[in-house]
Design an enzyme around this catalytic site. Structure first.
Site, mmCIF file in Angstrom:
data_model
loop_
_atom_site.group_PDB
_atom_site.id
_atom_site.type_symbol
_atom_site.label_atom_id
_atom_site.label_comp_id
_atom_site.label_asym_id
_atom_site.label_seq_id
_atom_site.Cartn_x
_atom_site.Cartn_y
_atom_site.Cartn_z
ATOM 1 N N ASP A 1 25.869 22.021 -53.242
ATOM 2 C CA ASP A 1 26.351 23.184 -53.967
ATOM 3 C C ASP A 1 26.644 22.796 -55.418
ATOM 4 O OD1 ASP A 1 27.391 26.038 -53.228
ATOM 5 O OD2 ASP A 1 28.878 25.200 -54.599
ATOM 6 N N ASP B 1 19.576 34.675 -56.522
ATOM 7 C CA ASP B 1 19.813 34.358 -55.122
ATOM 8 C C ASP B 1 21.274 33.971 -54.883
ATOM 9 O OD1 ASP B 1 18.568 33.631 -52.468
ATOM 10 O OD2 ASP B 1 19.366 31.651 -53.004
ATOM 11 N N GLU C 1 21.933 38.972 -55.315
ATOM 12 C CA GLU C 1 22.026 39.071 -53.854
ATOM 13 C C GLU C 1 23.442 38.768 -53.386
ATOM 14 O OE1 GLU C 1 20.562 36.815 -49.788
ATOM 15 O OE2 GLU C 1 20.838 35.710 -51.639
ATOM 16 N N GLU D 1 32.241 29.739 -52.195
ATOM 17 C CA GLU D 1 31.758 29.330 -53.520
ATOM 18 C C GLU D 1 31.636 27.810 -53.673
ATOM 19 O OE1 GLU D 1 34.245 31.404 -56.387
ATOM 20 O OE2 GLU D 1 33.581 33.345 -55.608
ATOM 21 N N ARG E 1 15.907 38.009 -60.282
ATOM 22 C CA ARG E 1 16.605 38.245 -59.024
ATOM 23 C C ARG E 1 17.433 36.987 -58.784
ATOM 24 N NH1 ARG E 1 16.856 35.742 -53.580
ATOM 25 N NH2 ARG E 1 17.803 37.357 -52.342
ATOM 26 N N HIS F 1 22.320 26.178 -55.494
ATOM 27 C CA HIS F 1 22.156 24.885 -54.834
ATOM 28 C C HIS F 1 20.819 24.223 -55.159
ATOM 29 C CE1 HIS F 1 20.500 27.980 -52.048
ATOM 30 N NE2 HIS F 1 19.500 27.124 -51.987
#
Ligand SMILES: *[C@@H]1O[C@H](CO)[C@@H](O)[C@H](O)[C@H]1NC(C)=O
Ligand SMILES: *[C@@H]1O[C@H](CO)[C@@H](O)[C@H](O)[C@H]1NC(C)=O
Ligand SMILES: *[C@@H]1O[C@H](CO)[C@@H](O)[C@H](O)[C@H]1NC(C)=O
Ligand SMILES: *[C@@H]1O[C@H](CO)[C@@H](O)[C@H](O)[C@H]1NC(C)=O
Length: 486
Positions: free
Chosen positions: A194, A225, A249, A181, A223, A144
């Site tokens: 989004d 998100d 994540e 999603e 990493r 996002h």
């Protein structure tokens, strides 16, 4: 050996591997990561008194230069990598939900967050890590962008500066994966439009962006998100293009939800392990059988749990110290954090047993603690990292060997990983629990790594131990001689 010398010794060894760009998953497996909220870790001016009201959700002044100045603090505890907050420019407003000091409200992929310093500061931080043989992991928000108010100002977004790059707004139904999603996180105060990651133009832009970012700054790992909010195949395609180890994540305690993601990405945060370990160990009523069941399920169902991030705290969850201040329980959780399957990830301040509860209270300014190293957990983490680094360097089968968990009684478990035998109880500090650990060689001498005490197995290879709440980490004395730890 003096702790400083151990650090020097390890830095030299790790730098053999640390110099090359594009660290692979296998390279990362040997690492131990210290997670930093950049705004809250260390300031450029070195202040230990600059105020920070966590509840106010404002920038508090932590910087990349501040991190450089405190790398000794991190490396002295044996960590060999850091993970820092997202680096890119955020929405500029002070919203009803505060400022984007955390970095999860992106606006412009091609500009840096000037609150954290200049581009040169960032380059200097990465160079400083590499010259110590440490890796740097960047936090990337793919899902996002962010805008103040209900209607986003799409024109401010770079490079996705038009509504057509985003899904139409709808609130997320967390029971429906398509909705997770396609719909939007955020609320009426800060909207999180989004990104339409099903659009090939968007995916292609992301791939090119990450390839150039990794190359430009010599990033060692990513990493990712909010992977739950992106199709698995898309996170996979984007992370493969970046060509460095990526840890995703997916915030869920169910192995059935988490494991399928590893078919696409190198590793995930091990949320089931964290959640079940916390439940099991923060109180004497915690259920150790439930914990062990889920750990075995993760091992059986996931492609390779040794590439997961093994953590106990992060910026999204209440700190362990908010559940218990019993140092024996916190030490037991530290042992699970560092010495079991996966790549250890320790959240800044966990080593000081900070007590912040839910976001935003778990994002304390570390400088206000004075980086005190007199908390018992600092020597605990230092010893555990030193031991893990020693096992990595001595070339024994450890990091690639799956641990075996056994429930000994309602309050004791045994974990064996390679030649390391761990005994843990959830009884709490000073509660005496007698137990027997078996399976050693006849008369074998064992070192307890956290205290350097020596125990000897009897003729039947058994050791009688009297736990007093603290964890025990046992390793054959004969293999320990060159460790310089005990
Ligand atoms: C957010 O800040 C920008 C830049 O200062 C400004 O142009 C915009 O109007 C602000 N948005 C709101 C909703 O106040
Ligand atoms: C799931 O969410 C999608 C997207 O919002 C929606 O089109 C679909 O009808 C939902 N499915 C169910 C079973 O609710
Ligand atoms: C740790 O040190 C600080 C000062 O540096 C002191 O105020 C505090 O009482 C000490 N805590 C312990 C547990 O010794
Ligand atoms: C732990 O939970 C299981 C069910 O998941 C139950 O059968 C068992 O009795 C519980 N153990 C303890 C010690 O409460």
């Amino acid at each position: 050996m003096h702790p400083q010398l151990i650090v020097l010794f390890l830095a030299t060894l790790f730098s053999v591997f640390g110099s090359s760009a594009a660290a692979s998953a296998a390279d990362w497996r040997s690492r131990s990561i210290y997670q930093i909220v950049t705004d809250r870790f260390s300031r450029s001016d070195g202040s230990y008194t600059s105020p920070c009201d966590t509840n106010a959700r404002q920038y508090c002044g932590g910087t990349w230069r501040g991190i450089i100045n405190k790398l000794d603090y991190i490396q002295n505890m044996g960590f060999t990598a850091i993970w820092i907050s997202p680096i890119i420019k955020q929405l500029p407003n002070n919203t009803y939900e505060g400022e984007p000091y955390h970095g999860y409200w992106p606006e412009n992929l091609y500009a840096l967050n000037s609150n954290f310093g200049t581009e040169q500061d960032l380059i200097d931080l990465i160079t400083a890590c590499h010259s110590r043989g440490m890796y740097l992991m960047l936090d990337i928000v793919i899902n996002h962008f962010a805008s103040m108010g209900e209607t986003p100002n799409y024109e401010a977004f770079v490079p996705f500066s038009h509504e057509r790059f985003f899904h139409p707004p709808c609130p997320i139904d967390w029971g429906n994966q398509t909705s997770i999603e396609n719909c939007w996180m955020g609320d009426g105060f800060v909207s999180l439009p989004d990104i339409n990651t099903e659009d090939p133009v968007v995916v292609d832009t992301w791939k090119k962006y990450l390839v150039s970012l990794v190359d430009k700054y010599k990033i060692d790992g990513l990493r990712l998100d909010a992977c739950r909010n992106i199709p698995k195949s898309v996170s996979g395609e984007i992370s493969r293009a970046a060509n460095v180890y990526s840890q995703g994540e997916v915030w869920d305690r169910d192995p059935n939800i988490i494991c399928p993601y590893q078919e696409y990405m190198d590793g995930m945060h091990n949320y089931p392990f964290k959640e079940l370990a916390t439940d099991a160990f923060v109180s004497s009523t915690g259920n150790l059988t439930d914990f062990v069941t889920v750990v075995h399920q993760m091992q059986a169902q996931c492609k390779d749990v040794t590439l997961f991030g093994t953590f106990m705290e992060n910026h999204d969850n209440p700190r362990l110290g908010s559940f218990t201040t019993d140092i024996a329980r916190l030490k037991s959780l530290a042992v699970l954090n560092i010495l079991t399957d996966g790549i250890p990830v320790v959240y800044y301040g966990q080593e000081l047993a900070l007590t912040g509860s839910n976001d935003p209270m778990n994002r304390e300014a570390l400088w206000l603690t004075g980086y005190s190293t007199n908390n018992t957990l600092v020597p605990t983490f230092t010893a555990l990292n030193a031991f893990r680094n020693f096992l990595v360097m001595s070339g024994v089968q450890f990091i690639t060997t799956l641990a075996t968990y056994t429930v000994v009684s309602s309050s004791v478990i045994r974990v064996q990983k390679g030649n390391v035998v761990i005994v843990l109880t959830n009884s709490g500090k000073d509660v005496v629990t007698n137990t027997v650990v078996d399976g050693f060689g006849e008369g074998m001498e064992l070192v307890e790594v956290l205290t350097c005490g020596v125990l000897q197995a009897d003729d039947a290879g058994r050791v009688q131990i009297s736990l007093t709440g603290d964890p025990m980490v046992l390793y054959p004395k004969s293999l320990m001689t060159r460790s310089r730890i005990c």
